[in-house]
Design a protein around this motif. Sequence first.
Motif, PDB file in Angstrom:
ATOM      1  N   ARG A   1       0.863  -1.182   0.000  1.00 27.03           N
ATOM      2  CA  ARG A   1       0.000   0.000   0.000  1.00 27.03           C
ATOM      3  C   ARG A   1       0.897   1.229   0.000  1.00 27.03           C
ATOM      4  N   TYR A   2       0.352   2.334  -0.570  1.00 24.86           N
ATOM      5  CA  TYR A   2       1.130   3.571  -0.696  1.00 24.86           C
ATOM      6  C   TYR A   2       0.295   4.751  -0.243  1.00 24.86           C
ATOM      7  N   ARG A   3       0.943   5.703   0.457  1.00 22.12           N
ATOM      8  CA  ARG A   3       0.280   6.925   0.912  1.00 22.12           C
ATOM      9  C   ARG A   3       0.664   8.058  -0.017  1.00 22.12           C
ATOM     10  N   ASP A   4      -0.354   8.883  -0.377  1.00 26.05           N
ATOM     11  CA  ASP A   4      -0.083  10.026  -1.254  1.00 26.05           C
ATOM     12  C   ASP A   4       0.185  11.275  -0.412  1.00 26.05           C
ATOM     13  N   GLU A   5       0.409  12.408  -1.086  1.00 26.53           N
ATOM     14  CA  GLU A   5       0.721  13.669  -0.399  1.00 26.53           C
ATOM     15  C   GLU A   5      -0.411  14.152   0.504  1.00 26.53           C
ATOM     16  N   GLU A   6      -1.664  13.752   0.183  1.00 25.75           N
ATOM     17  CA  GLU A   6      -2.817  14.183   0.971  1.00 25.75           C
ATOM     18  C   GLU A   6      -3.120  13.231   2.123  1.00 25.75           C
ATOM     19  N   GLY A   7      -2.348  12.154   2.250  1.00 22.77           N
ATOM     20  CA  GLY A   7      -2.543  11.203   3.332  1.00 22.77           C
ATOM     21  C   GLY A   7      -3.449  10.030   2.991  1.00 22.77           C
ATOM     22  N   ASP A   8      -4.009  10.009   1.778  1.00 22.37           N
ATOM     23  CA  ASP A   8      -4.841   8.870   1.376  1.00 22.37           C
ATOM     24  C   ASP A   8      -3.947   7.669   1.072  1.00 22.37           C
TER      25      ASP A   8
ATOM     26  N   THR B   1      -1.710   7.785 -13.117  1.00 23.17           N
ATOM     27  CA  THR B   1      -2.609   8.916 -12.841  1.00 23.17           C
ATOM     28  C   THR B   1      -2.524   9.318 -11.378  1.00 23.17           C
ATOM     29  N   VAL B   2      -2.507   8.336 -10.470  1.00 25.29           N
ATOM     30  CA  VAL B   2      -2.412   8.627  -9.037  1.00 25.29           C
ATOM     31  C   VAL B   2      -1.096   9.335  -8.740  1.00 25.29           C
ATOM     32  N   VAL B   3      -0.006   8.856  -9.323  1.00 26.87           N
ATOM     33  CA  VAL B   3       1.298   9.486  -9.106  1.00 26.87           C
ATOM     34  C   VAL B   3       1.280  10.925  -9.613  1.00 26.87           C
ATOM     35  N   ARG B   4       0.712  11.138 -10.810  1.00 23.57           N
ATOM     36  CA  ARG B   4       0.671  12.488 -11.394  1.00 23.57           C
ATOM     37  C   ARG B   4      -0.193  13.436 -10.572  1.00 23.57           C
ATOM     38  N   LYS B   5      -1.357  12.974 -10.119  1.00 27.80           N
ATOM     39  CA  LYS B   5      -2.288  13.861  -9.411  1.00 27.80           C
ATOM     40  C   LYS B   5      -1.984  14.011  -7.925  1.00 27.80           C
ATOM     41  N   TYR B   6      -1.504  12.938  -7.284  1.00 27.56           N
ATOM     42  CA  TYR B   6      -1.393  12.939  -5.824  1.00 27.56           C
ATOM     43  C   TYR B   6       0.003  12.594  -5.310  1.00 27.56           C
ATOM     44  N   GLY B   7       0.942  12.338  -6.204  1.00 28.47           N
ATOM     45  CA  GLY B   7       2.276  11.887  -5.790  1.00 28.47           C
ATOM     46  C   GLY B   7       3.166  12.996  -5.297  1.00 28.47           C
ATOM     47  N   PRO B   8       4.296  12.600  -4.807  1.00 28.93           N
ATOM     48  CA  PRO B   8       4.852  11.262  -4.854  1.00 28.93           C
ATOM     49  C   PRO B   8       4.180  10.329  -3.837  1.00 28.93           C
ATOM     50  N   LEU B   9       4.314   9.043  -4.073  1.00 30.31           N
ATOM     51  CA  LEU B   9       3.730   8.040  -3.181  1.00 30.31           C
ATOM     52  C   LEU B   9       4.805   7.470  -2.277  1.00 30.31           C
TER      53      LEU B   9
END
Length: 127
Positions: free
Chosen positions: A75-82, A115-123
């Motif tokens: 599992r990976y956490r994004d910059e927003e904590g999700d 897409t997740v990396v581009r919008k919310y990354g780094p993971l």
Amino acid sequence: MAEARYETTTRTVEEVSVVLTLTAEETRELRRIVGEAESTPAGLSILSALTFATHVEPDSDMYTHDGVAYQLTARYRDEEGDVWKFRRNPDNPREVQAQTAPVLDGHWDEFTLPTVVRKYGPLCRVG
């Protein structure tokens, strides 16, 4: 449209490969050009690869995007904590689907890992 990228694979030794992504028409044209060229060991090897291309299944547990390897069982956490988890798309194994965790209904988002990396990354890997 022709596309080429360098890939590095680490084994006991490191080797660099060039991966070509060609349309059927581009493959035929390259096969023609190489076939008409002087017969060298490298030219014959290229012609053989174009003639007898093989389908390679992706490693099911790893996915590399922009030089970063992601373990699909983690599992990976994004910059927003999700927190996100990923899986290979059953309909297209070269694509990786994303799911925010925890999800109760088993729904997989329309997002892909890139897409997740581009919008919310780094993971950041969390487990």
